[in-house]
Every structure is written in C-alpha cells, then in structure tokens.
Design a protein around this motif. Structure first.
Motif, mmCIF file in Angstrom:
data_model
loop_
_atom_site.group_PDB
_atom_site.id
_atom_site.type_symbol
_atom_site.label_atom_id
_atom_site.label_comp_id
_atom_site.label_asym_id
_atom_site.label_seq_id
_atom_site.Cartn_x
_atom_site.Cartn_y
_atom_site.Cartn_z
ATOM 1 N N PRO A 282 18.549 6.117 6.852
ATOM 2 C CA PRO A 282 19.304 7.325 7.175
ATOM 3 C C PRO A 282 19.546 8.238 5.969
ATOM 4 O O PRO A 282 19.627 9.452 6.131
ATOM 5 C CB PRO A 282 20.631 6.788 7.722
ATOM 6 C CG PRO A 282 20.738 5.401 7.180
ATOM 7 C CD PRO A 282 19.340 4.888 7.074
ATOM 8 N N ASN A 283 19.623 7.667 4.768
ATOM 9 C CA ASN A 283 20.032 8.477 3.617
ATOM 10 C C ASN A 283 18.896 9.048 2.794
ATOM 11 O O ASN A 283 19.116 9.877 1.914
ATOM 12 C CB ASN A 283 20.931 7.649 2.694
ATOM 13 C CG ASN A 283 22.176 7.198 3.425
ATOM 14 O OD1 ASN A 283 22.751 7.971 4.180
ATOM 15 N ND2 ASN A 283 22.548 5.938 3.238
ATOM 16 N N ILE A 284 17.691 8.553 3.049
ATOM 17 C CA ILE A 284 16.587 9.029 2.202
ATOM 18 C C ILE A 284 15.484 9.688 3.018
ATOM 19 O O ILE A 284 14.426 10.017 2.498
ATOM 20 C CB ILE A 284 15.992 7.883 1.351
ATOM 21 C CG1 ILE A 284 15.431 6.767 2.248
ATOM 22 C CG2 ILE A 284 17.016 7.319 0.393
ATOM 23 C CD1 ILE A 284 14.550 5.781 1.486
ATOM 24 N N ILE A 285 15.724 9.907 4.306
ATOM 25 C CA ILE A 285 14.689 10.497 5.146
ATOM 26 C C ILE A 285 14.847 12.018 5.200
ATOM 27 O O ILE A 285 15.952 12.541 5.129
ATOM 28 C CB ILE A 285 14.727 9.881 6.566
ATOM 29 C CG1 ILE A 285 13.415 10.162 7.306
ATOM 30 C CG2 ILE A 285 15.918 10.382 7.368
ATOM 31 C CD1 ILE A 285 13.246 9.309 8.555
ATOM 32 N N SER A 286 13.729 12.707 5.292
ATOM 33 C CA SER A 286 13.793 14.160 5.469
ATOM 34 C C SER A 286 12.518 14.657 6.133
ATOM 35 O O SER A 286 11.535 13.936 6.248
ATOM 36 C CB SER A 286 13.980 14.875 4.125
ATOM 37 O OG SER A 286 12.744 14.972 3.445
ATOM 38 N N ASP A 287 12.557 15.912 6.569
ATOM 39 C CA ASP A 287 11.333 16.626 6.914
ATOM 40 C C ASP A 287 10.838 17.295 5.637
ATOM 41 O O ASP A 287 11.354 17.014 4.562
ATOM 42 C CB ASP A 287 11.645 17.672 7.994
ATOM 43 C CG ASP A 287 12.152 16.998 9.248
ATOM 44 O OD1 ASP A 287 11.444 16.128 9.762
ATOM 45 O OD2 ASP A 287 13.276 17.322 9.690
ATOM 46 N N ASP A 288 9.893 18.183 5.748
ATOM 47 C CA ASP A 288 9.407 18.951 4.603
ATOM 48 C C ASP A 288 10.575 19.764 4.041
ATOM 49 O O ASP A 288 10.988 20.762 4.630
ATOM 50 C CB ASP A 288 8.274 19.877 5.066
ATOM 51 C CG ASP A 288 7.756 20.783 3.957
ATOM 52 O OD1 ASP A 288 8.486 21.002 2.962
ATOM 53 O OD2 ASP A 288 6.638 21.283 4.089
ATOM 54 N N VAL A 289 11.129 19.318 2.911
ATOM 55 C CA VAL A 289 12.340 19.966 2.395
ATOM 56 C C VAL A 289 12.067 21.388 1.905
ATOM 57 O O VAL A 289 12.945 22.242 1.947
ATOM 58 C CB VAL A 289 12.999 19.158 1.247
ATOM 59 C CG1 VAL A 289 13.444 17.799 1.744
ATOM 60 C CG2 VAL A 289 12.081 19.023 0.046
ATOM 61 N N PHE A 290 10.848 21.626 1.445
ATOM 62 C CA PHE A 290 10.557 22.959 0.894
ATOM 63 C C PHE A 290 10.642 24.024 1.979
ATOM 64 O O PHE A 290 11.283 25.054 1.800
ATOM 65 C CB PHE A 290 9.194 22.974 0.204
ATOM 66 C CG PHE A 290 9.093 21.981 -0.910
ATOM 67 C CD1 PHE A 290 9.840 22.140 -2.063
ATOM 68 C CD2 PHE A 290 8.275 20.852 -0.804
ATOM 69 C CE1 PHE A 290 9.778 21.214 -3.104
ATOM 70 C CE2 PHE A 290 8.205 19.926 -1.832
ATOM 71 C CZ PHE A 290 8.953 20.100 -2.967
ATOM 72 N N SER A 291 10.014 23.755 3.134
ATOM 73 C CA SER A 291 10.077 24.795 4.165
ATOM 74 C C SER A 291 11.431 24.787 4.865
ATOM 75 O O SER A 291 11.939 25.847 5.236
ATOM 76 C CB SER A 291 8.920 24.664 5.155
ATOM 77 O OG SER A 291 8.771 23.356 5.571
ATOM 78 N N PHE A 292 12.049 23.598 4.990
ATOM 79 C CA PHE A 292 13.366 23.546 5.623
ATOM 80 C C PHE A 292 14.389 24.367 4.829
ATOM 81 O O PHE A 292 15.115 25.206 5.380
ATOM 82 C CB PHE A 292 13.843 22.086 5.737
ATOM 83 C CG PHE A 292 15.166 21.927 6.434
ATOM 84 C CD1 PHE A 292 15.235 21.675 7.796
ATOM 85 C CD2 PHE A 292 16.372 22.026 5.721
ATOM 86 C CE1 PHE A 292 16.460 21.531 8.435
ATOM 87 C CE2 PHE A 292 17.595 21.893 6.354
ATOM 88 C CZ PHE A 292 17.639 21.636 7.711
#
Lengths: 417, 417
Positions: free
Chosen positions: B253-263
């Motif tokens: 839960p704490n280290i997951i993300s989508d593409d942070v650059f476009s988000f």
C-alpha cells in the motif's frame, strides 16, 4: 589481422523493449577507438536454448575465420541468468569457484555483519567460471567475467550486463587481454567538437575536399550530439593526424572545441573560479550538467530557477516592465537575469538561460527554439548570445545547456593564465 | 500461433556505437503490448553482403517455422542504403515506383519551387518497392515501406530507420496488417510502479507465491528504473488482471503508484496548484524533470540551487549554525531549506533535496547515498524523509529526484478533491 566481431547481449527486458541496450553501443565505440569495427550486434532473451544455439552458430563460424564474441548479461544471481550454464554446455567443461572472488564476496558479507555460511547458493554461483579459461576480475560487483576459446584465434568473452561492472571490467581487464590476443599497430586518435553545424555540412565542407589528401591513410567518424558534433580521426600516422586537426582549426576557428565538459571542470578547479546559474527554459538542466562530475562543489555554488516571470521579478528583482516590454525571452532579460544572479551569489562566472523550449509559445520573430544565454565573466563583462536551436523540447533544452557550457569553455580558453 | 520474431536494424553508425538503436526496443515494446515476444534483435552495418547473408539465414529458418522479420533502415537516399537492392537479390524480383509516393514526392518538390524533373535519381529511388509486395505508406517522409513474403506464414517487413517515419508507419500501417497476418485474441495490460524495492525481492514476495493462482493465465514483466520498478501484467482475462492489481495494492500500500510523472503533471494542472524546489545534491535535476512536459509552466514556478553551504545561508537565510551542528545533509537542514524556499516563492508545494551523491563525502552515520527530502504540502505541513539510495553518483541523483516526485504523488493522491 582483425577478427569478425560480434557483440551479444542477453536479457528478456531488452528484447521486450523494457530496457535499452546501451552496452553494445558502448563496447562498439570503445573497440572503434582501438581501431576495430564490429560486424554484428545480437540481442537475445534469457532463453538458454536460444543462447546455446546462437553460440553454436558462432562456434561454427569460427571454423572459417577468427571470431571474437563479446557477450554481456546472464551472469547474475537470478534464475534467468543462464550464461555460465550455457557456455559449459557449449564447451563440455566443468566450472570452479574463483578464490579471489570468493574472498571478496565473503568480505562484503562480513562488512554487512553476515558470515560465509550466509551466502546464498545463487549469489555464490557468480564466483564460478569454466575451468581453464582466462578470468576477468570484477572490481565493482560480484560476478566474475571470463574469456573462453571457441576456435583458432577465436574467443568468447562473457561479462556482466550491469553497465558499471561491465565498463570497468572492459577497460581494466579486457582491453589489455585483447591487445595480447590480437596484436596490431598502434592506432592514434584525435577528437574535436564542432558546435551548431550538421554532420552532412561537415562532410561536404571538410571531408570531401580533403578526402584524397587525408582520408586514404586516416579514418574519420562523426557522432551527432545536442548542439555539437564529435569528429573522430584515426591513423597510425601522427603527423597526418596533426595536419588534419590543424586544417580543422583553421577552417572552424569559432566553433571548434575539445570536450567542454571536462575542460570546464578542470579549469574551474585549477583556477579556483566559481560559477552560478539562473535558468528559465532549461529548468535546472544546466545546473545538473555542471554538477555531474564529482568535485564540482569546489566551483559550482548554486543559483536560481526562475521559470515563471513572477520568480524572475521576485527572486532577482527584475522589473516586470523589463519583462513586459522586451519579453521574457530577450537579450535584455537574459542580461538582467545574469546581473541579478551575480549580485546575489558573487561568483566569478554567471550564466543565464531564457528561451522557448516549445512545443508552444513561438511567434514570428521568436520561433520555438529561440534561446538567449547571458554570460558574466570574471572581469565583470556581461555578454548575451541569441540562438535558434533545432529539434523538439528535449533537444532545445539539451542544446541550450550544452551551448552555455561551450560559452564558459570559450571564455576560459581565452584567459591568460 | 505466434511467429518467431526477429528485429533487424541496419546502420554503420549503430555498430560503430555512434548512435543508439532505439527503434528495436520501441518495436519490441509495441509488439509486447500486442501480446508478442521478440526472440532476437540483430544489428548490422551498411554492408550489403552481411545483410544479404543474414536475410538468407532467416529465409532458411522460415522453412522450419513461421518467421516475422521486422527490418529498419537502409531505405534512404544515400549510397549506403542497401535494403531494397538486397531484398531484390534475395527474392529475385524486380521493383517498381509506387504511384502514390511519386505524386507525394512531386508535390513536396513543387512546394519548394522545383519540378518533377529536378528530383534526383537517388531521392526518386525511395519510391520503389519489390513487385507484388504489400506497401506501407510513409506519411512523414518519402521512403515507402513494404511487406515481402519469405516463406509460409513468414514475412519480411522493411521500414525506414528514421524514428519519426518508422513509428508512424508501424502504428498506422503495419499493426493493422500484422493483425490480419497473425490473428489472435485481444490482450489486456496493466502497469503499476513500486518504489525502492528490488526486482528479485518483488519476484520472491509477489510473483512466486501467486504463480499458480495468477501467472498461468497472465504474463508478467518488470523493468528496473532509478528508484522504482515498473510491473507489467498482461492477460486476455480482465477479471484476472483486476485481481492481480488488487492483491498488489493490498501487499504494497505504501510504495505503489501509477506513472508519477504524468499523474503529478495532470493533477497540478487540474487543481491549479503551484510548486517550487530547492536542490542541493541534485543540482537542478528535479527542476529539469518537473519541466519536461509542455505546459509545466502553469505549475512550476522555479526555486533555488543551493549547492554550497554559503548559498544555503545566503539565498535562503539558513543560519550557518544549523548547517554546522546538524550537517548540510540532515533532516533539520532539509526542513530549513523547504521552509526558506516557500517563504520566498509562496507556492503550494515546496520540495527540498540535500544529500551525498558521492563518490566521496560519506561517513559512518551518513554513507554515500544518504538523501533527505523535505516536502511542504498545500496545508502548510512540512515533512522530511530520509533515504539511503544505492548506486553511483548518477543513480543516487536520479533516484532522489524521482523519489521526490513520488512524494508529491503521494501527497496529491491523499487530497480530497
């Protein structure tokens, strides 16, 4: 006698297009500098059958002519690392653990508070090489590289795929070995950079007119970079090389340079000069480039990112009337930026960059690619240069940052020490 | 039925290491998204004999199984463009000029005030393809691509090497053709990023325990990047993909993300939020990353590069006692930096980075790779995170900048809109 050189890289991440293979090009470039041309790159996924059958074809080819295969990847600790296993199948040999690598691994474990017995089998496996081969020490990581005979005057070199390990192993271990295996005349090389000129123009204006005189006994090559081309000349004749460089300098006195990145680094260090920057369209790229080399903290002090007009006024005190009347991308604002910068930082050199990186924001008089670069020199003089750089957003930003470093180069070059 | 796919690129600049082949990886990636795996990349210099003998081997291979060769390069106007000539030798066919391409070329010439008769023979040559092949129109440049049969269910695709021409031709012309030649079920794909976790740990902790349940009917792949790994899952079963992503989110839960650059780009734009940065060890890299996307001027205001301790004091007013007692790389200084920054810039978000990029400057308690990142959120709260990033100077700087963007991502993610 040059071997038929094949560079073979393995990795499913490469053939899936998830990672870019930078190793093969790097190796080819290094070999070119040694005077060797590579005939083929091959990239395979981590599939032991595909790898084995490729190595078998290359072994067959080695029956016809000397073949040098330089292979990277597949020496790591994971289950999809198949290189050693495949080479053993190819040669029918057994493997052994290299004592030196075992000791190194043990020490690394001990430094982390662990013991020899804690070493996982798959990590330990990286110390193994085929019996009777020439080993290539790894001074960065664990996996040992090796050179295996695959025919008369034919060799298979296996190195790790991690670039930092591979490049170190290549330069320190493999190059001396290759020079022994394939002795050849000493090839000399000279490199010069030319700024804001295209490859084809250079070829038309310099190579063609001098082809008969220079390039029967010398090789030339050009690489295009952002803002400059790198011109490489090779020959066994030192005198000829000097003549080429001499003509080049005469023909292009204002746009020629050596490697500006290392020159600027060395000279700023050597002369105890400091520098600061203020960046608009490059957003920090110039600062990033000026701090790439260890030790840059001796000369690079810092500076400002004034991406918005408000920041140009707020942080540097540039009157908004100046920005409004001349435009944020103008000689006037570039000058105000670098003057404001040096007032705040007091460094010997100051650089300002303001431009239109695109894709939007261009106009009739200021198309996308327009960049003004201001430079304040240690004598207090400020000069502003205006360019229109080609390419997309990324190219324009790279170009502007590199050209700024070229301007520092030129200023340092004309200083009397 | 999937063919044995080989990507063949030609160009002496590639095998000399002067240019990096980005086409092969790009094509492989596109094919992977269509559900196909590439078995081999081959790169050859502009040598017609080497190219012909390679194509002959591939034609021989096509007698055993369906083979798809996707070749780029060698269709241009210069004397070292050999692709058409080589394919004609391979098939024994003649060539003809494609009417549509001829018209297009004529129009281009006319738009430059020239006539049909002015077209140089080597430029005109680019409109030729082998008789009886499937042509692939070029809507960016001149050279026509084509698909030639080389065996049962086996094809050789030839496309220009210029990336902008090739990618357009691939997406618009080739993909529909491939779907006809090799029909298959529709493949779905999901991608997630995990931060500061290794590939092998991920494989041990996530892939292995779920192998039976998930990965018989789904494919997975991982690419390692600076600071994060990209996890890609593919299946024809949407429900299964959803389950995988669900389990991944539960486990990390704490280290997951989508593409942070476009988000981050989209959300800062969408919420009208502004950001500024102050960078020490990254020297401008974070600012550069935050200004990579066109339109970033709407949220990125600018900031400070405080590489030296003097600049930290001079530009941000951080007391030199704070720096001396805690060290320039400390939670305290990171906090003082981001507080000082936001006082000067007044932006919604502020980010500070201070760290030891190495190779020197490490100590017992603060090894090389130690980086403190401060983030001031729009609600005024400041938090400082401390990391020890692995790798060399470049890796540490990339890692720190990417992680800073991940922190902005996390802060934006938890905001209630």
């Amino acid at each position: 006698m040059s071997p038929f050189i094949v560079i073979l890289s393995t990795g499913s991440e490469l053939t899936a297009g998830r990672s870019l293979d930078t190793n093969s090009g790097w190796i080819a470039n290094q070999l070119f500098e040694l005077g060797w041309k590579v005939k083929k790159f091959i990239t395979l996924p981590d599939d032991p059958n595909l790898i084995l059958s490729e190595l078998q074809s290359l072994q067959t080819l080695a029956k016809e002519k000397p073949v040098l295969v330089i292979m990277t990847g597949g020496l790591g600790p994971t289950e999809d690392d198949y290189t050693l296993e495949t080479v053993l199948k190819l040669t029918g040999k057994t493997s052994y653990s290299v004592e030196k690598a075992k000791l190194r691994l043990t020490k690394i474990y001990e430094s982390r508070g662990k013991e020899y017995k804690d070493i996982l089998p798959n990590v330990f496996r990286q110390t193994f090489v085929p019996e009777g081969c020439k080993t290539l020490d790894n001074s960065v990581g664990i996996a040992v590289g090796f050179v295996e005979v695959i025919g008369e005057n034919s060799y298979l070199v296996c190195m790790p795929g991690v670039p930092s390990e591979m490049t170190e192993m290549f330069k320190r271990r493999l190059v001396p070995e290759l020079k022994k295996l394939y002795p050849r005349e000493n090839l000399l090389q000279k490199t010069k950079w030319l700024w804001n000129i295209g490859e084809s123009l250079f070829q038309n204006d310099f190579i063609e007119p001098n082809r008969d005189e220079f390039f029967k006994e010398a090789e030339w090559g050009v690489t295009a970079n952002r803002g400059y081309i790198k011109c490489i000349f090779q020959s066994t004749n030192q005198n000829l090389l000097d003549q080429i460089i001499n003509r080049l300098e005469t023909q292009y006195p204002n746009i020629i340079s050596d490697d500006v990145f290392s020159f600027v680094h060395e000279r700023l260090l050597g002369e105890n000069l400091t520098i600061s920057v203020v960046e608009s369209c490059t957003g920090g790229l110039l600062g990033k480039k000026l701090t790439e080399q260890p030790g840059s903290s001796a000369y690079f002090m810092g500076g400002f990112l004034t991406y918005s007009n408000e920041m140009k006024s707020q942080l540097l005190g540039i009157p908004s009337e100046t920005i409004n009347s001349f435009g944020a991308v103008s000689e006037e604002v570039a000058k105000a930026m670098v003057d404001g910068l040096c007032l705040k930082t007091g460094t010997d050199f100051g650089i300002s960059i303001t431009g239109i990186a695109g894709p939007d924001g261009g106009s009739e008089g200021k198309p996308v690619g327009t960049v003004c670069i201001g430079i304040k020199e240690p004598n207090g003089e400020t000069t502003v240069f205006r360019y229109v750089f080609p390419g997309n957003r990324e190219a324009i930003r790279e170009n502007a940052s590199n050209t700024a470093i070229f301007l520092i180069y030129q200023s340092l070059k004309k200083r009397v020490i």
